[in-house]
Design a protein around this motif. Structure first.
Motif, PDB file in Angstrom:
ATOM      1  N   ASN A  58       0.122   1.495  -7.506  1.00 51.70           N
ATOM      2  CA  ASN A  58       0.032   1.376  -6.060  1.00 51.70           C
ATOM      3  C   ASN A  58      -1.389   1.719  -5.617  1.00 51.70           C
ATOM      4  O   ASN A  58      -1.611   2.345  -4.595  1.00 51.70           O
ATOM      5  N   GLY A  59      -2.344   1.273  -6.445  1.00 51.12           N
ATOM      6  CA  GLY A  59      -3.744   1.573  -6.159  1.00 51.12           C
ATOM      7  C   GLY A  59      -4.396   0.469  -5.360  1.00 51.12           C
ATOM      8  O   GLY A  59      -3.735  -0.358  -4.754  1.00 51.12           O
ATOM      9  N   LEU A  60      -5.696   0.468  -5.365  1.00 49.90           N
ATOM     10  CA  LEU A  60      -6.480  -0.528  -4.649  1.00 49.90           C
ATOM     11  C   LEU A  60      -6.112  -1.935  -5.100  1.00 49.90           C
ATOM     12  O   LEU A  60      -6.006  -2.200  -6.294  1.00 49.90           O
ATOM     13  N   ALA A  61      -5.926  -2.845  -4.143  1.00 56.40           N
ATOM     14  CA  ALA A  61      -5.629  -4.244  -4.454  1.00 56.40           C
ATOM     15  C   ALA A  61      -6.698  -5.124  -3.824  1.00 56.40           C
ATOM     16  O   ALA A  61      -7.101  -4.905  -2.677  1.00 56.40           O
ATOM     17  N   LEU A 100      -9.948  -9.543   0.745  1.00 47.73           N
ATOM     18  CA  LEU A 100      -9.232  -8.553   1.531  1.00 47.73           C
ATOM     19  C   LEU A 100      -8.823  -7.459   0.567  1.00 47.73           C
ATOM     20  O   LEU A 100      -8.080  -7.699  -0.381  1.00 47.73           O
ATOM     21  N   VAL A 101      -9.382  -6.269   0.770  1.00 49.58           N
ATOM     22  CA  VAL A 101      -9.075  -5.126  -0.074  1.00 49.58           C
ATOM     23  C   VAL A 101      -8.025  -4.302   0.661  1.00 49.58           C
ATOM     24  O   VAL A 101      -8.141  -4.064   1.857  1.00 49.58           O
ATOM     25  N   VAL A 102      -6.985  -3.898  -0.041  1.00 49.85           N
ATOM     26  CA  VAL A 102      -5.929  -3.069   0.524  1.00 49.85           C
ATOM     27  C   VAL A 102      -5.938  -1.783  -0.284  1.00 49.85           C
ATOM     28  O   VAL A 102      -5.800  -1.812  -1.512  1.00 49.85           O
ATOM     29  N   SER A 103      -6.129  -0.649   0.414  1.00 46.17           N
ATOM     30  CA  SER A 103      -6.271   0.611  -0.301  1.00 46.17           C
ATOM     31  C   SER A 103      -5.715   1.760   0.528  1.00 46.17           C
ATOM     32  O   SER A 103      -5.386   1.602   1.695  1.00 46.17           O
ATOM     33  N   HIS A 104      -5.622   2.903  -0.104  1.00 47.56           N
ATOM     34  CA  HIS A 104      -5.249   4.127   0.608  1.00 47.56           C
ATOM     35  C   HIS A 104      -6.481   4.657   1.333  1.00 47.56           C
ATOM     36  O   HIS A 104      -7.604   4.482   0.865  1.00 47.56           O
ATOM     37  N   ALA A 105      -6.259   5.312   2.455  1.00 45.33           N
ATOM     38  CA  ALA A 105      -7.370   5.925   3.186  1.00 45.33           C
ATOM     39  C   ALA A 105      -7.988   7.027   2.324  1.00 45.33           C
ATOM     40  O   ALA A 105      -7.283   7.753   1.633  1.00 45.33           O
ATOM     41  N   ILE A 106      -9.296   7.126   2.365  1.00 39.17           N
ATOM     42  CA  ILE A 106     -10.014   8.150   1.608  1.00 39.17           C
ATOM     43  C   ILE A 106     -10.644   9.105   2.615  1.00 39.17           C
ATOM     44  O   ILE A 106     -11.550   8.725   3.362  1.00 39.17           O
TER      45      ILE A 106
END
Length: 127
Positions: A35-38, A48-54
């Motif tokens: 479920n990491g960066l896509a 289009l990068v989909v990621s968790h907020a850092i």
């Protein structure tokens, strides 16, 4: 100059990635981890990068802040293409703000991707 990519922060990367692939036809280039960066790509080459907020970069996902602070938009070549995309999004179970309608000189609708990402889909006559 050409825009190369956008990075959207979401709580569930896999669900958002799968939504953009199934409902909007983006291609998955790479996903790092379960479920990491896509990284996704459209047919015009935009990534289009989909990621968790850092946190250390000041990121916050829409769910965490409790509101949409931006939206993304797709432009289609015809009113009929907008209607077809609306049906595709509806069939995918997407939350839809309203069906396609005439607004601001075009034909468009708004929906939400997982993570409460507001999406505008529209057509505008050339001229």
């Amino acid at each position: 100059m050409r825009l190369n990519h956008l990075d959207l922060h979401v709580p569930d990367v896999a669900a958002t990635r799968d939504f953009f692939v199934s409902a909007f036809g983006l291609s998955e280039v790479e996903t790092r981890g379960t479920n990491g960066l896509a990284i996704l790509r459209d047919d015009a080459g935009l990534e289009l990068v989909v990621s968790h907020a850092i946190e250390k970069f000041g990121g916050a996902d829409t769910v965490a802040v409790g509101r949409n602070t931006y939206h993304i938009g797709f432009i289609l070549p015809s009113r009929e293409a907008v209607d077809a995309q609306y049906e595709r999004v509806r069939a995918a179970g997407c939350e839809i703000a309203h069906p396609p309608a005439a607004m601001r000189g075009g034909w468009l609708f708004y929906c939400f991707a997982p993570g409460r990402i507001l999406i505008e889909v529209g057509w505008r006559p050339s001229g």
